[in-house]
Design an enzyme around this catalytic site. Sequence first.
Site, mmCIF file in Angstrom:
data_model
loop_
_atom_site.group_PDB
_atom_site.id
_atom_site.type_symbol
_atom_site.label_atom_id
_atom_site.label_comp_id
_atom_site.label_asym_id
_atom_site.label_seq_id
_atom_site.Cartn_x
_atom_site.Cartn_y
_atom_site.Cartn_z
ATOM 1 N N ASP A 182 -12.050 -18.142 14.430
ATOM 2 C CA ASP A 182 -13.207 -19.033 14.543
ATOM 3 C C ASP A 182 -13.840 -19.147 13.151
ATOM 4 O O ASP A 182 -14.400 -18.170 12.644
ATOM 5 C CB ASP A 182 -14.204 -18.440 15.546
ATOM 6 C CG ASP A 182 -15.407 -19.339 15.771
ATOM 7 O OD1 ASP A 182 -15.656 -20.233 14.947
ATOM 8 O OD2 ASP A 182 -16.108 -19.138 16.776
ATOM 9 N N SER A 224 -17.623 -36.791 6.830
ATOM 10 C CA SER A 224 -17.648 -37.890 7.806
ATOM 11 C C SER A 224 -18.516 -39.006 7.249
ATOM 12 O O SER A 224 -19.472 -38.753 6.499
ATOM 13 C CB SER A 224 -18.253 -37.414 9.122
ATOM 14 O OG SER A 224 -18.573 -38.528 9.941
ATOM 15 N N TYR A 249 -24.554 -32.964 13.583
ATOM 16 C CA TYR A 249 -23.259 -33.335 12.990
ATOM 17 C C TYR A 249 -23.480 -34.040 11.651
ATOM 18 O O TYR A 249 -22.869 -33.698 10.633
ATOM 19 C CB TYR A 249 -22.508 -34.244 13.973
ATOM 20 C CG TYR A 249 -21.132 -34.655 13.503
ATOM 21 C CD1 TYR A 249 -20.062 -33.776 13.596
ATOM 22 C CD2 TYR A 249 -20.901 -35.921 12.976
ATOM 23 C CE1 TYR A 249 -18.790 -34.154 13.158
ATOM 24 C CE2 TYR A 249 -19.643 -36.311 12.538
ATOM 25 C CZ TYR A 249 -18.591 -35.419 12.644
ATOM 26 O OH TYR A 249 -17.335 -35.786 12.212
#
Length: 238
Positions: free
Chosen positions: A54, A133, A146
């Site tokens: 993780d 992004s 995000y």
Amino acid sequence: MRRVIISGGTRGIGLACVKAFCDNGDRVAFIYKNSNYKAEEIAKRYGALPIRADISVEDDVKRAVEIALEALGGVDILVNNAGISEIGLFTDMSGADWHNVINTNLSGVFFMSRDISREMIKQKYGRIINIGSVWGRCGASCEVAYSASKAGVRGLTMSMAKELGPSGITVNCIEPGVIETDMNSHFDGDTMRELCDETSLCRIGKPEDVAGAVLFFASDRASFITGQILGVDGGFEI
Ligand code: NDP
């Protein structure tokens, strides 16, 4: 033969990167969180090494990096691709959800880059490619954590590029637009059509579109490029 470590290699953009580097004859290790079965399949098919970890957990990253460096005999290229999104109104978002997104998308990039660049500094060579992004540039409604995490990846890219440049390491960031992966599977047809309409090239991107840019930043052709942010978004919001 280059040694490549990719986070999030079981699906979508990360899987396209695993395939592209393996097809090129490079040695690849990839990290994933849950998809054991897929990871084994990919390992068999492409000969890449799967490592379950993780990336939001510092000790997990340390262990994964040690395994990868031992197996590959070092590292030349790091692709920080793994990421998650959390959709919902900002005013409804819990602290736990906020931390999960920031810890995965931003702290994960920091942990991976820090541990791997220590190795790159010793050899005075390395390529780090971060996947940000388009929302880190213009901000998405209902994806506040995000967007914030991806804006952080921009800043991390530029500052790491300055700090690691003298050690012969380039650090660049690719900001994909809308790409056809599991991450967007919750969008209905109308939403996807709207997103497509906002894209100048009038299509949704493919994971391979992003992998092509990753390969470019990893190549000798990009040896004098660092600290740059490249939109691979079909002309989204221009
Ligand atoms: P997917 O959801 O298809 O795949 C995500 C990958 O990341 C999986 O391999 C997953 O592993 C892995 N992963 C997720 N969380 C962790 C974690 N904590 N530790 C280790 N691995 C983890 O994502 P995409 O391919 O769509 O996205 C890849 C990157 O591109 C992300 O950073 C995303 O933000 C960015 N991006 C995507 C866009 C898009 O439209 N798809 C647009 C812009 C940016 P497992 O399978 O085990 O869960």
